[in-house]
Design a protein around this motif. Structure first.
Motif, PDB file in Angstrom:
ATOM      1  N   PRO A 158      23.058  -7.557 -64.053  1.00 41.58           N
ATOM      2  CA  PRO A 158      24.418  -7.781 -63.551  1.00 41.58           C
ATOM      3  C   PRO A 158      24.837  -9.251 -63.732  1.00 41.58           C
ATOM      4  CG  PRO A 158      23.067  -6.664 -61.913  1.00 41.58           C
ATOM      5  CD  PRO A 158      22.146  -7.057 -63.021  1.00 41.58           C
ATOM      6  N   PRO A 159      26.156  -9.495 -63.936  1.00 40.79           N
ATOM      7  CA  PRO A 159      26.630 -10.872 -64.072  1.00 40.79           C
ATOM      8  C   PRO A 159      26.330 -11.703 -62.819  1.00 40.79           C
ATOM      9  CG  PRO A 159      28.389  -9.284 -64.530  1.00 40.79           C
ATOM     10  CD  PRO A 159      27.222  -8.504 -64.035  1.00 40.79           C
ATOM     11  N   VAL A 160      26.244 -13.029 -63.015  1.00 43.77           N
ATOM     12  CA  VAL A 160      25.982 -13.936 -61.882  1.00 43.77           C
ATOM     13  C   VAL A 160      27.025 -13.727 -60.776  1.00 43.77           C
ATOM     14  CG1 VAL A 160      26.031 -16.370 -61.212  1.00 43.77           C
ATOM     15  CG2 VAL A 160      24.753 -15.678 -63.231  1.00 43.77           C
ATOM     16  N   SER A 161      28.290 -13.520 -61.189  1.00 43.71           N
ATOM     17  CA  SER A 161      29.343 -13.358 -60.183  1.00 43.71           C
ATOM     18  C   SER A 161      29.073 -12.127 -59.307  1.00 43.71           C
ATOM     19  CB  SER A 161      30.714 -13.250 -60.851  1.00 43.71           C
ATOM     20  OG  SER A 161      30.703 -12.220 -61.822  1.00 43.71           O
ATOM     21  N   LEU A 162      28.506 -11.052 -59.902  1.00 42.92           N
ATOM     22  CA  LEU A 162      28.224  -9.841 -59.119  1.00 42.92           C
ATOM     23  C   LEU A 162      27.027 -10.068 -58.190  1.00 42.92           C
ATOM     24  CD1 LEU A 162      28.651  -6.942 -58.318  1.00 42.92           C
ATOM     25  CD2 LEU A 162      27.526  -6.189 -60.415  1.00 42.92           C
ATOM     26  N   VAL A 163      26.007 -10.774 -58.688  1.00 38.13           N
ATOM     27  CA  VAL A 163      24.855 -11.080 -57.820  1.00 38.13           C
ATOM     28  C   VAL A 163      25.360 -11.875 -56.604  1.00 38.13           C
ATOM     29  CG1 VAL A 163      22.615 -12.246 -57.663  1.00 38.13           C
ATOM     30  CG2 VAL A 163      23.271 -11.111 -59.793  1.00 38.13           C
ATOM     31  N   ALA A 164      26.231 -12.873 -56.886  1.00 37.18           N
ATOM     32  CA  ALA A 164      26.774 -13.684 -55.782  1.00 37.18           C
ATOM     33  C   ALA A 164      27.577 -12.801 -54.824  1.00 37.18           C
ATOM     34  CB  ALA A 164      27.650 -14.807 -56.338  1.00 37.18           C
ATOM     35  N   PHE A 165      28.341 -11.853 -55.371  1.00 38.06           N
ATOM     36  CA  PHE A 165      29.178 -11.012 -54.506  1.00 38.06           C
ATOM     37  C   PHE A 165      28.324 -10.105 -53.614  1.00 38.06           C
ATOM     38  CE2 PHE A 165      32.173  -7.691 -53.305  1.00 38.06           C
ATOM     39  CZ  PHE A 165      33.262  -8.458 -52.923  1.00 38.06           C
ATOM     40  N   VAL A 166      27.200  -9.623 -54.153  1.00 38.19           N
ATOM     41  CA  VAL A 166      26.304  -8.781 -53.342  1.00 38.19           C
ATOM     42  C   VAL A 166      25.712  -9.632 -52.202  1.00 38.19           C
ATOM     43  CG1 VAL A 166      24.119  -7.515 -53.358  1.00 38.19           C
ATOM     44  CG2 VAL A 166      25.781  -7.151 -55.199  1.00 38.19           C
ATOM     45  N   VAL A 167      25.296 -10.871 -52.544  1.00 38.41           N
ATOM     46  CA  VAL A 167      24.756 -11.779 -51.514  1.00 38.41           C
ATOM     47  C   VAL A 167      25.834 -12.030 -50.450  1.00 38.41           C
ATOM     48  CG1 VAL A 167      23.952 -14.145 -51.089  1.00 38.41           C
ATOM     49  CG2 VAL A 167      23.127 -12.880 -53.092  1.00 38.41           C
ATOM     50  N   PHE A 168      27.063 -12.278 -50.909  1.00 37.89           N
ATOM     51  CA  PHE A 168      28.173 -12.483 -49.965  1.00 37.89           C
ATOM     52  C   PHE A 168      28.326 -11.266 -49.052  1.00 37.89           C
ATOM     53  CE2 PHE A 168      32.392 -10.668 -49.400  1.00 37.89           C
ATOM     54  CZ  PHE A 168      32.894 -11.510 -48.412  1.00 37.89           C
ATOM     55  N   SER A 169      28.312 -10.058 -49.635  1.00 34.52           N
ATOM     56  CA  SER A 169      28.575  -8.846 -48.846  1.00 34.52           C
ATOM     57  C   SER A 169      27.547  -8.686 -47.729  1.00 34.52           C
ATOM     58  CB  SER A 169      28.552  -7.596 -49.739  1.00 34.52           C
ATOM     59  OG  SER A 169      29.455  -7.763 -50.791  1.00 34.52           O
ATOM     60  N   VAL A 170      26.272  -8.926 -48.063  1.00 34.12           N
ATOM     61  CA  VAL A 170      25.231  -8.824 -47.029  1.00 34.12           C
ATOM     62  C   VAL A 170      25.492  -9.878 -45.952  1.00 34.12           C
ATOM     63  CG1 VAL A 170      22.753  -9.051 -46.565  1.00 34.12           C
ATOM     64  CG2 VAL A 170      23.525  -7.922 -48.674  1.00 34.12           C
ATOM     65  N   GLY A 171      25.760 -11.127 -46.394  1.00 32.91           N
ATOM     66  CA  GLY A 171      26.012 -12.218 -45.442  1.00 32.91           C
ATOM     67  C   GLY A 171      27.227 -11.943 -44.581  1.00 32.91           C
ATOM     68  N   TYR A 172      28.244 -11.313 -45.174  1.00 31.65           N
ATOM     69  CA  TYR A 172      29.478 -11.073 -44.418  1.00 31.65           C
ATOM     70  C   TYR A 172      29.251 -10.040 -43.315  1.00 31.65           C
ATOM     71  CZ  TYR A 172      34.463 -11.344 -43.650  1.00 31.65           C
ATOM     72  OH  TYR A 172      35.689 -11.604 -43.081  1.00 31.65           O
ATOM     73  N   VAL A 173      28.532  -8.976 -43.652  1.00 34.39           N
ATOM     74  CA  VAL A 173      28.261  -7.930 -42.653  1.00 34.39           C
ATOM     75  C   VAL A 173      27.432  -8.524 -41.504  1.00 34.39           C
ATOM     76  CG1 VAL A 173      27.034  -5.757 -42.264  1.00 34.39           C
ATOM     77  CG2 VAL A 173      28.457  -6.032 -44.300  1.00 34.39           C
ATOM     78  N   VAL A 174      26.430  -9.349 -41.862  1.00 30.05           N
ATOM     79  CA  VAL A 174      25.590  -9.981 -40.836  1.00 30.05           C
ATOM     80  C   VAL A 174      26.457 -10.860 -39.920  1.00 30.05           C
ATOM     81  CG1 VAL A 174      23.791 -11.740 -40.499  1.00 30.05           C
ATOM     82  CG2 VAL A 174      23.445  -9.914 -42.164  1.00 30.05           C
ATOM     83  N   ASN A 175      27.394 -11.609 -40.526  1.00 30.66           N
ATOM     84  CA  ASN A 175      28.262 -12.477 -39.727  1.00 30.66           C
ATOM     85  C   ASN A 175      29.261 -11.685 -38.883  1.00 30.66           C
ATOM     86  OD1 ASN A 175      28.347 -15.669 -40.055  1.00 30.66           O
ATOM     87  ND2 ASN A 175      27.421 -14.757 -41.890  1.00 30.66           N
ATOM     88  N   LEU A 176      29.768 -10.602 -39.473  1.00 30.69           N
ATOM     89  CA  LEU A 176      30.763  -9.783 -38.779  1.00 30.69           C
ATOM     90  C   LEU A 176      30.192  -9.234 -37.470  1.00 30.69           C
ATOM     91  CD1 LEU A 176      33.621  -8.975 -39.525  1.00 30.69           C
ATOM     92  CD2 LEU A 176      32.721  -6.907 -40.592  1.00 30.69           C
ATOM     93  N   PHE A 177      28.935  -8.777 -37.530  1.00 28.21           N
ATOM     94  CA  PHE A 177      28.345  -8.145 -36.343  1.00 28.21           C
ATOM     95  C   PHE A 177      27.488  -9.104 -35.517  1.00 28.21           C
ATOM     96  CE2 PHE A 177      29.183  -4.591 -39.240  1.00 28.21           C
ATOM     97  CZ  PHE A 177      30.027  -3.849 -38.412  1.00 28.21           C
ATOM     98  N   GLY A 178      26.972 -10.173 -36.161  1.00 29.85           N
ATOM     99  CA  GLY A 178      26.017 -11.014 -35.440  1.00 29.85           C
ATOM    100  C   GLY A 178      26.572 -12.351 -34.963  1.00 29.85           C
ATOM    101  N   ARG A 179      27.738 -12.763 -35.462  1.00 28.48           N
ATOM    102  CA  ARG A 179      28.236 -14.084 -35.068  1.00 28.48           C
ATOM    103  C   ARG A 179      28.992 -13.978 -33.750  1.00 28.48           C
ATOM    104  NH1 ARG A 179      28.627 -19.041 -36.948  1.00 28.48           N
ATOM    105  NH2 ARG A 179      27.679 -18.470 -38.931  1.00 28.48           N
ATOM    106  N   LYS A 180      28.644 -14.908 -32.818  1.00 29.85           N
ATOM    107  CA  LYS A 180      29.294 -14.833 -31.498  1.00 29.85           C
ATOM    108  C   LYS A 180      30.563 -15.658 -31.487  1.00 29.85           C
ATOM    109  CE  LYS A 180      25.049 -14.047 -28.943  1.00 29.85           C
ATOM    110  NZ  LYS A 180      23.875 -14.719 -28.428  1.00 29.85           N
TER     111      LYS A 180
END
Ligand code: HEM
Length: 215
Positions: free
Chosen positions: A193-215
């Motif tokens: 996969p292109p670098v941009s897609l790898v970055a987007f997958v990393v972002f998606s995981v980080g975003y979900v973690v922040n959405l539910f875990g950030r106070k």
């Protein structure tokens, strides 16, 4: 003199992430892809650096919320957050400087129309990149001691809402530049996969973690 030494895993985390980012770019573009090695020192290194920066910044924003979700995040990772954020920011600075110098239709043909102006997608992508960069800068400033007294500024810039918004800017940067290529796996060099897609997958995981875990 019985001061406890805090464990800090910043060194190994930065080394592993940078190794991964650079190795991914080298393998995808030089080894299984068609890019000549002469382009390594600037064009391909820039891709490795931007991917490493993206992952380090996601770690910086993600480790705390991950712990809040009940996941056992090692103490050394939590103590590493400041160094990861600062390193990520400096790598983004290098990425922006290299990108400014390379930014021309002969290097980034897909970003330009035939008349030399930017396409709509390239405009949206670069707007996301520039705004994400400015926000990261402001975020770093908020940790400078002389600004620490400005409580309203600190509270705003480190608030859950603002961070969730700021992460979307980085995602917009890689999404608009890359999604057309993401939809065409037959064109991926060596099936990678292109670098941009790898970055987007990393972002998606980080975003979900922040959405539910950030106070
Ligand atoms: C002034 C700000 C910025 C400018 C001018 C800029 C410019 C660019 C350009 C021209 C590319 C295409 C590179 C290529 O495909 O070889 C790119 C890709 C990328 N940028 Fe940025 N960027 C900026 C900020 C950022 C920020 C803040 C981040 C991370 C948070 C970032 C992460 C990335 C990533 C991961 C890629 C994907 C590389 C690829 O798919 O090849 N950029 N950027």
């Amino acid at each position: 003199m019985n001061e406890q030494v805090k464990t800090n895993s910043a060194g190994p985390i930065i080394a592993i992430v940078m190794f991964f980012g650079l190795a991914y770019a080298i393998v995808r573009y030089h080894i299984v892809g068609p890019v000549p090695w002469k382009d390594f020192p600037f064009f391909i290194l820039n891709k490795g650096i931007s991917l490493s920066a993206f992952i380090l910044l996601t770690c910086n924003f993600g480790f705390g919320p991950l712990k809040n979700l009940g996941i056992n995040v090692p103490e050394g990772w939590l103590n590493a957050r400041k160094a990861l954020g600062m390193t990520g920011f400096l790598l983004v600075l290098i990425h922006a400087l290299i990108s400014f110098m390379l930014f021309s239709p002969s290097v980034y043909g897909k970003f330009f129309e035939a008349d030399g102006t930017l396409t709509l997608l390239a405009g949206l992508s670069m707007l996301g990149g520039v705004l994400a960069f400015v926000v990261l800068w402001a975020f770093n400033l908020s940790f400078q001691t002389h600004l620490r007294e400005d409580q309203a500024f600190i509270r705003f810039i480190t608030s859950r809402k603002f961070l969730l918004f700021a992460m979307l800017l980085g995602a917009a940067h890689v999404f608009f530049m890359g999604y057309e290529g993401w939809l065409n796996p037959s064109g991926w060099h060596g099936g990678m996969p292109p670098v941009s897609l790898v970055a987007f997958v990393v972002f998606s995981v980080g975003y979900v973690v922040n959405l539910f875990g950030r106070k």
